[in-house]
Write an enzyme that holds these catalytic residues in place. Structure first.
Site, PDB file in Angstrom:
ATOM      1  N   ARG A  59       0.828  -1.208   0.000  1.00 33.21           N
ATOM      2  CA  ARG A  59       0.000   0.000   0.000  1.00 33.21           C
ATOM      3  C   ARG A  59       0.868   1.266   0.000  1.00 33.21           C
ATOM      4  O   ARG A  59       0.573   2.231  -0.706  1.00 33.21           O
ATOM      5  CB  ARG A  59      -0.942   0.011   1.200  1.00 33.21           C
ATOM      6  CG  ARG A  59      -1.996  -1.103   1.133  1.00 33.21           C
ATOM      7  CD  ARG A  59      -3.196  -0.764   1.971  1.00 33.21           C
ATOM      8  NE  ARG A  59      -3.942   0.337   1.386  1.00 33.21           N
ATOM      9  CZ  ARG A  59      -4.684   1.187   2.124  1.00 33.21           C
ATOM     10  NH1 ARG A  59      -4.728   1.046   3.418  1.00 33.21           N
ATOM     11  NH2 ARG A  59      -5.351   2.159   1.553  1.00 33.21           N
ATOM     12  N   HIS A 109      -5.807   8.012  12.303  1.00 35.91           N
ATOM     13  CA  HIS A 109      -5.493   6.580  12.153  1.00 35.91           C
ATOM     14  C   HIS A 109      -4.048   6.352  11.719  1.00 35.91           C
ATOM     15  O   HIS A 109      -3.701   5.257  11.251  1.00 35.91           O
ATOM     16  CB  HIS A 109      -6.443   5.914  11.152  1.00 35.91           C
ATOM     17  CG  HIS A 109      -7.849   5.802  11.644  1.00 35.91           C
ATOM     18  ND1 HIS A 109      -8.905   5.507  10.811  1.00 35.91           N
ATOM     19  CD2 HIS A 109      -8.386   5.966  12.873  1.00 35.91           C
ATOM     20  CE1 HIS A 109     -10.036   5.478  11.522  1.00 35.91           C
ATOM     21  NE2 HIS A 109      -9.751   5.752  12.761  1.00 35.91           N
ATOM     22  N   LEU A 202     -20.776   9.629  -1.559  1.00 37.01           N
ATOM     23  CA  LEU A 202     -21.255   9.087  -2.836  1.00 37.01           C
ATOM     24  C   LEU A 202     -22.671   8.530  -2.689  1.00 37.01           C
ATOM     25  O   LEU A 202     -23.503   8.655  -3.581  1.00 37.01           O
ATOM     26  CB  LEU A 202     -20.315   7.972  -3.313  1.00 37.01           C
ATOM     27  CG  LEU A 202     -20.538   7.391  -4.701  1.00 37.01           C
ATOM     28  CD1 LEU A 202     -20.320   8.468  -5.767  1.00 37.01           C
ATOM     29  CD2 LEU A 202     -19.610   6.207  -4.945  1.00 37.01           C
ATOM     30  N   ALA A 219     -16.964  12.846  -4.547  1.00 33.90           N
ATOM     31  CA  ALA A 219     -16.292  13.915  -3.787  1.00 33.90           C
ATOM     32  C   ALA A 219     -15.703  14.976  -4.716  1.00 33.90           C
ATOM     33  O   ALA A 219     -15.734  16.166  -4.398  1.00 33.90           O
ATOM     34  CB  ALA A 219     -15.196  13.305  -2.918  1.00 33.90           C
TER      35      ALA A 219
HETATM   36  N1  APR Z   1     -16.809  10.235  -3.442  1.00 34.26           N
HETATM   37  C1  APR Z   1     -17.433  10.324  -2.217  1.00 34.26           C
HETATM   38  N2  APR Z   1     -17.641   9.250  -1.405  1.00 34.26           N
HETATM   39  C2  APR Z   1     -17.227   8.055  -1.874  1.00 34.26           C
HETATM   40  C3  APR Z   1     -16.593   7.890  -3.137  1.00 34.26           C
HETATM   41  C4  APR Z   1     -16.396   9.060  -3.934  1.00 34.26           C
HETATM   42  N3  APR Z   1     -15.811   9.002  -5.124  1.00 34.26           N
HETATM   43  N4  APR Z   1     -16.309   6.558  -3.312  1.00 34.26           N
HETATM   44  C5  APR Z   1     -16.768   5.920  -2.202  1.00 34.26           C
HETATM   45  N5  APR Z   1     -17.323   6.820  -1.343  1.00 34.26           N
HETATM   46  C6  APR Z   1     -17.910   6.565  -0.028  1.00 34.26           C
HETATM   47  C7  APR Z   1     -18.631   5.229   0.073  1.00 34.26           C
HETATM   48  O1  APR Z   1     -19.985   5.392  -0.288  1.00 34.26           O
HETATM   49  C8  APR Z   1     -18.475   4.887   1.568  1.00 34.26           C
HETATM   50  O2  APR Z   1     -19.555   5.448   2.313  1.00 34.26           O
HETATM   51  O3  APR Z   1     -16.848   6.498   0.895  1.00 34.26           O
HETATM   52  C9  APR Z   1     -17.174   5.608   1.950  1.00 34.26           C
HETATM   53  C10 APR Z   1     -15.972   4.685   2.183  1.00 34.26           C
HETATM   54  O4  APR Z   1     -16.275   3.864   3.277  1.00 34.26           O
HETATM   55  P1  APR Z   1     -15.181   2.802   3.837  1.00 34.26           P
HETATM   56  O5  APR Z   1     -14.634   2.033   2.721  1.00 34.26           O
HETATM   57  O6  APR Z   1     -15.862   2.081   4.946  1.00 34.26           O
HETATM   58  O7  APR Z   1     -13.983   3.721   4.380  1.00 34.26           O
HETATM   59  P2  APR Z   1     -13.921   4.603   5.721  1.00 34.26           P
HETATM   60  O8  APR Z   1     -15.265   5.063   6.150  1.00 34.26           O
HETATM   61  O9  APR Z   1     -12.887   5.621   5.532  1.00 34.26           O
HETATM   62  O10 APR Z   1     -13.378   3.493   6.782  1.00 34.26           O
HETATM   63  C11 APR Z   1     -13.153   3.915   8.099  1.00 34.26           C
HETATM   64  O11 APR Z   1     -12.216   1.783   8.652  1.00 34.26           O
HETATM   65  O12 APR Z   1     -11.042   0.088   7.751  1.00 34.26           O
HETATM   66  C12 APR Z   1     -10.974   1.094   8.671  1.00 34.26           C
HETATM   67  O13 APR Z   1      -9.140   2.356   9.513  1.00 34.26           O
HETATM   68  C13 APR Z   1      -9.876   2.099   8.351  1.00 34.26           C
HETATM   69  O14 APR Z   1      -9.964   4.510   8.294  1.00 34.26           O
HETATM   70  C14 APR Z   1     -10.659   3.345   7.941  1.00 34.26           C
HETATM   71  C15 APR Z   1     -11.970   3.180   8.688  1.00 34.26           C
END
Ligand code: APR
Length: 234
Positions: A59, A109, A202, A219
């Site tokens: 990564r 994080h 999204l 975004a």
């Molecule tokens: N624009 C806006 N939002 C988006 C886009 C985009 N292009 N693509 C995806 N998303 C949204 C999705 O709809 C989802 O709600 O971003 C979110 C991503 O969610 P996760 O994959 O769960 O990521 P995140 O919320 O950052 O995870 C939180 O979990 O795995 C742990 O430590 C890790 O920091 C991370 C934490």
């Protein structure tokens, strides 16, 4: 509506998705490719450090090739122009906010481009792999680990985050699913403090019902539009 002076912005993997960095929980996302229990817990690191290092080395190398997108640049523009308090609290371990020029960024994080020595407890800037157990630049011991907060570990600088929330007039959440606490609870904290709340995502998230307003879309579109509105005094 109260005049907006102090803003806290929470960002998640969704803000970096259009930069080509996998999110965690979308279809084909990281947690479908890898089991959390194998790569993102202290127990996994104790059990099989090579597997964990291989995951984060991969990564770290891939993130270095990615570029910030219009959402990162819009927040950097807001950061530069905003006279009130502003704090970008990111759950992301990539450095795209900073590479876009944002300064008031807090990595709750951890960061991919840092290594944490579990002997001398110093965090050092780190760009290369860790799997060959390179010596710590400070104490020379070979006990460096990724500076990433794993499941079951306490996120960083929580006191500063809650302090900023207490001073805030507006809480904005961008690109996060609301699946992981304590970050997923910030919107409820904000509501209890009587703060205005806005979600830019999204799609609907697990926390959408807590927000005064949700604007759905990529975004790279919804964030620059919101920043332009705020800088126009809207
Ligand atoms: N624009 C806006 N939002 C988006 C886009 C985009 N292009 N693509 C995806 N998303 C949204 C999705 O709809 C989802 O709600 O971003 C979110 C991503 O969610 P996760 O994959 O769960 O990521 P995140 O919320 O950052 O995870 C939180 O979990 O795995 C742990 O430590 C890790 O920091 C991370 C934490």
């Amino acid at each position: 509506m109260t005049e907006i002076r102090n803003i806290v912005i929470l960002t998640g993997a969704g803000i970096s998705a259009e930069s080509g960095i996998d999110t965690f929980r979308s279809a084909g996302g990281l947690w479908e490719q890898h089991r959390v229990e194998d790569v993102a817990t202290p127990e996994a690191f104790a059990r099989d450090p090579d597997l964990v290092h291989r995951f984060y080395d991969m990564r770290r190398a891939s993130i270095r090739e990615k570029l910030p997108n219009p959402a990162h640049f819009a927040l950097a523009e807001l950061d530069a122009a905003w006279r009130g308090n502003l704090l970008i609290v990111t759950q992301n371990v990539d450095d795209l906010h900073t590479r876009a020029g944002a300064r008031r960024v807090l990595h709750m994080h951890g960061e991919h481009l840092k290594a944490w020595c579990t002997s001398c407890d110093v965090r050092s800037h780190w760009r290369g792999p860790l799997i060959d157990r390179p010596p710590c630049p400070i104490c020379q011991s070979r006990s460096l680990r990724p500076d990433v907060v794993w499941f079951g570990e306490m996120p960083y600088r929580m006191g500063e985050i809650y302090g900023a929330l207490r001073e805030a007039d507006l809480f904005v959440s961008i690109g996060t699913s609301g699946a992981v606490y304590p970050a997923a609870g910030f919107v409820q904290n904000a509501r209890e403090l009587g703060i205005r709340t806005l979600e830019l995502n999204l799609e609907e998230s697990q926390g959408s019902r807590w927000f005064h307003e949700s604007r759905l879309g990529p975004a790279s579109e919804v964030v620059p539009a919101w920043v332009a509105e705020v800088l126009r005094g809207g």
